[in-house]
Structure formats: C-alpha cells, structure tokens
Scaffold this motif. Structure first.
Motif, short mmCIF file in Angstrom:
data_model
loop_
_atom_site.label_atom_id
_atom_site.label_comp_id
_atom_site.label_asym_id
_atom_site.label_seq_id
_atom_site.Cartn_x
_atom_site.Cartn_y
_atom_site.Cartn_z
N ILE A 62 0.84 -1.19 0.00
CA ILE A 62 0.00 0.00 0.00
C ILE A 62 0.88 1.25 0.00
CG2 ILE A 62 -1.75 1.30 1.27
CD1 ILE A 62 -2.67 -1.40 2.44
N ALA A 63 1.94 1.23 0.82
CA ALA A 63 2.86 2.37 0.86
C ALA A 63 3.50 2.59 -0.51
CB ALA A 63 3.93 2.14 1.92
N HIS A 107 2.20 5.55 8.56
CA HIS A 107 2.54 4.50 9.51
C HIS A 107 3.74 3.66 9.06
CE1 HIS A 107 -0.99 4.95 12.17
NE2 HIS A 107 -1.59 5.37 11.08
N ALA A 108 4.48 4.16 8.07
CA ALA A 108 5.59 3.37 7.52
C ALA A 108 6.66 3.09 8.56
CB ALA A 108 6.20 4.09 6.32
N GLU A 109 6.83 3.99 9.53
CA GLU A 109 7.87 3.77 10.54
C GLU A 109 7.58 2.56 11.41
OE1 GLU A 109 6.25 6.84 13.99
OE2 GLU A 109 7.82 7.47 12.60
N SER A 110 6.34 2.09 11.41
CA SER A 110 6.00 0.91 12.19
C SER A 110 6.25 -0.39 11.42
CB SER A 110 4.52 0.95 12.61
OG SER A 110 3.67 0.83 11.47
N LEU A 111 6.62 -0.25 10.14
CA LEU A 111 6.88 -1.43 9.31
C LEU A 111 8.34 -1.84 9.43
CD1 LEU A 111 4.90 -0.29 6.14
CD2 LEU A 111 4.14 -1.88 7.92
N PRO A 112 8.66 -3.10 9.13
CA PRO A 112 10.06 -3.56 9.21
C PRO A 112 10.94 -2.73 8.26
CG PRO A 112 8.56 -5.41 8.95
CD PRO A 112 7.76 -4.18 8.72
N ARG A 115 12.84 -4.53 5.31
CA ARG A 115 11.87 -5.06 4.33
C ARG A 115 11.28 -3.92 3.51
NH1 ARG A 115 6.99 -9.07 6.35
NH2 ARG A 115 6.28 -9.78 4.29
N LEU A 116 10.97 -2.81 4.17
CA LEU A 116 10.40 -1.66 3.48
C LEU A 116 11.42 -1.05 2.53
CD1 LEU A 116 7.89 0.26 3.38
CD2 LEU A 116 9.09 1.65 5.08
N THR A 117 12.64 -0.87 2.99
CA THR A 117 13.70 -0.27 2.17
C THR A 117 13.99 -1.11 0.95
OG1 THR A 117 14.70 0.75 4.13
CG2 THR A 117 16.09 0.54 2.16
N THR A 118 14.04 -2.42 1.14
CA THR A 118 14.31 -3.32 0.01
C THR A 118 13.21 -3.23 -1.03
OG1 THR A 118 15.52 -4.87 1.42
CG2 THR A 118 14.64 -5.73 -0.65
N ARG A 119 11.96 -3.19 -0.58
CA ARG A 119 10.84 -3.10 -1.53
C ARG A 119 10.83 -1.77 -2.26
NH1 ARG A 119 8.39 -3.60 -5.34
NH2 ARG A 119 6.13 -3.96 -5.59
N ILE A 163 13.02 24.41 -2.69
CA ILE A 163 11.57 24.28 -2.47
C ILE A 163 11.20 22.84 -2.18
CG2 ILE A 163 9.31 24.49 -3.57
CD1 ILE A 163 10.55 26.87 -5.19
N ALA A 164 11.69 21.91 -3.01
CA ALA A 164 11.36 20.50 -2.80
C ALA A 164 11.90 20.02 -1.46
CB ALA A 164 11.92 19.65 -3.94
N GLY A 165 13.11 20.46 -1.11
CA GLY A 165 13.70 20.05 0.16
C GLY A 165 12.90 20.54 1.36
N ALA A 166 12.44 21.78 1.27
CA ALA A 166 11.66 22.34 2.38
C ALA A 166 10.34 21.59 2.55
CB ALA A 166 11.39 23.82 2.12
N ILE A 167 9.66 21.31 1.45
CA ILE A 167 8.38 20.60 1.55
C ILE A 167 8.59 19.17 2.01
CG2 ILE A 167 6.30 19.88 0.32
CD1 ILE A 167 6.62 22.92 0.72
N HIS A 168 9.62 18.52 1.47
CA HIS A 168 9.89 17.14 1.89
C HIS A 168 10.26 17.09 3.37
CE1 HIS A 168 12.46 13.47 2.33
NE2 HIS A 168 11.38 12.96 1.77
N ASN A 169 10.97 18.10 3.86
CA ASN A 169 11.30 18.13 5.28
C ASN A 169 10.03 18.18 6.14
OD1 ASN A 169 13.25 18.54 7.58
ND2 ASN A 169 12.10 20.45 7.75
N LEU A 170 9.05 18.97 5.70
CA LEU A 170 7.78 19.02 6.44
C LEU A 170 7.06 17.67 6.38
CD1 LEU A 170 6.41 22.51 5.34
CD2 LEU A 170 7.51 21.91 7.49
N LEU A 171 7.14 17.03 5.22
CA LEU A 171 6.49 15.73 5.06
C LEU A 171 7.15 14.68 5.95
CD1 LEU A 171 4.45 13.98 3.39
CD2 LEU A 171 6.36 13.51 1.83
N ALA A 172 8.48 14.70 5.98
CA ALA A 172 9.21 13.66 6.71
C ALA A 172 9.21 13.90 8.22
CB ALA A 172 10.65 13.60 6.21
N SER A 173 9.18 15.17 8.63
CA SER A 173 9.29 15.47 10.06
C SER A 173 8.02 15.17 10.82
CB SER A 173 9.67 16.95 10.26
OG SER A 173 8.67 17.81 9.76
N GLY A 174 6.88 15.21 10.14
CA GLY A 174 5.63 14.89 10.80
C GLY A 174 5.07 16.05 11.61
N PRO A 175 3.84 15.92 12.05
CA PRO A 175 3.14 17.03 12.71
C PRO A 175 3.68 17.38 14.09
CG PRO A 175 1.80 15.04 12.78
CD PRO A 175 2.98 14.74 11.90
#
Length: 201
Positions: A62-63, A107-112, A115-119, A163-175
């Motif tokens: 799904i991810a 919820h990807a951080e709760s996945l192995p 396994r996630l990185t390989t996929r 611009i992409a780095g700033a937005i991705h940082n917000l996405l990755a850092s979480g609320p």
C-alpha cells in the motif's frame, strides 16, 4: 480450478490494495486486518493470503502504491507550467505532498525497516516518486522560465532543490515538529514566487 496467470495475480493484488486503501482512509490504519479487507473486497480471507504473505507485506505494498500516486501527481503538476500563477502552482505542489491521504506512509515507521527499504529500492512506483521529488519543481520552474514567467537569471535547479527540500522536510518530520501553518507556508511560497517572477511587461 486453473491457476491464475501472472497478469491475473497482479490485477488481484492491485484490486486488494485499492480496497485496503479505501478501508484505511475511512477507518484508519488499525482497521486494516485481513478479515476486514476480505469483507471490504467481498472475498475469502484465504484469497488474500494467496497473494500477500502477511499484513506487513500488504502494508508495504500500500505504501508503494501511495508513493507511485504521489510521483505521478508531481510529474503531472510539473507539466502545468504557464497555467495559473506561480504562487498558486507552488502552493499546489505543497498540497500534493502535505495534504494527500497516505495512511500507509504515515505508519511506515511501524513497518520492518529493512523489508520496506528493500521493496522501495526495487519498486518502479517508488522510483517514480523519488525521481519526481528530485526533478518536478526544477522541471516546472524551467518550463516557467522558457515561458518568460520566471526571470532568466534564476537557477531552476537551485530553487527547485530548496523548495522541494523544504516541503519534503515538512512531510518527513511529521506534525509533532515545529512547522508553519498551511496559511504561513502559502505566504512563504508566495514570497518565493515574487522573488523569481519576471516583472510585468
């Protein structure tokens, strides 16, 4: 009963992933069980286990699907240079990443991890996302520059990276991390747009 062809198996996987995404968006990630998915998809639980080894594999797929959708949306966005205002377009780019419904990625951080990185590494969908993440804003600004809406001396790659780095940082850092409100972010992106726009003719 004849064995499913690889094409039929892939269609079944895609169909189950689609039902799982609907279930997760509606009821949350914790609602995704094989039994609930079977009910949502109108099939037997055993059928799900014929194409997914376990819930973790299903969540990873799904991810991957969510990443693919985001990648295609970013690529389509980059091709829209010359429409609307640059400020509106940069805000639309932020919305693609920050406002998308991606329960599995949340919820990807709760996945192995391994396994996630390989996929992700072997997935064409994930590759689409990471390619678009690295190039979409640069490609968009290059298009606007060719259209005469971005000043000639502006470096699309440099601004695209920031611009992409700033937005991705917000996405990755979480609320939970310090972050601007969406209204503040729109104001920041509007300021960037004003800086790089060609002056009115």
């Amino acid at each position: 009963m004849p064995r499913r062809t690889p094409e039929q198996t892939e269609r079944l996987r895609a169909d189950l992933i689609g039902h799982a995404r609907v279930l997760m968006r509606r009821d949350g990630a914790s609602a995704l069980t094989m039994q609930r998915l079977a009910s949502e998809a109108g099939c037997a639980v055993g059928l799900i286990y014929k194409v997914f080894a376990d819930r973790e594999e299903l969540m990873i797929e799904i991810a991957v699907s969510e990443l693919g959708d985001l990648g295609h949306r970013m690529a389509a966005w980059a091709a829209e240079s010359g429409t609307r205002t640059i400020s509106e377009n940069l805000d639309a780019y932020a919305s693609i990443l920050l406002d998308a419904e991606t329960p599995a990625l949340v919820h990807a951080e709760s996945l192995p991890g391994e396994r996630l990185t390989t996929r992700f590494a072997e997935s064409a969908e994930a590759s689409t996302f990471f390619d678009a993440l690295g190039s979409a804003v640069t490609d968009y600004l290059g298009g606007e520059q060719r259209a005469g809406r971005v000043r000639r001396e502006v470096d699309p790659a440099a601004f695209g990276f920031m611009i992409a780095g700033a937005i991705h940082n917000l996405l990755a850092s979480g609320p939970g991390h310090p972050r601007p409100t969406r209204a503040q972010l729109s104001r920041y992106l509007s300021a960037v747009a004003t800086t790089i726009e060609s002056p009115p003719a």
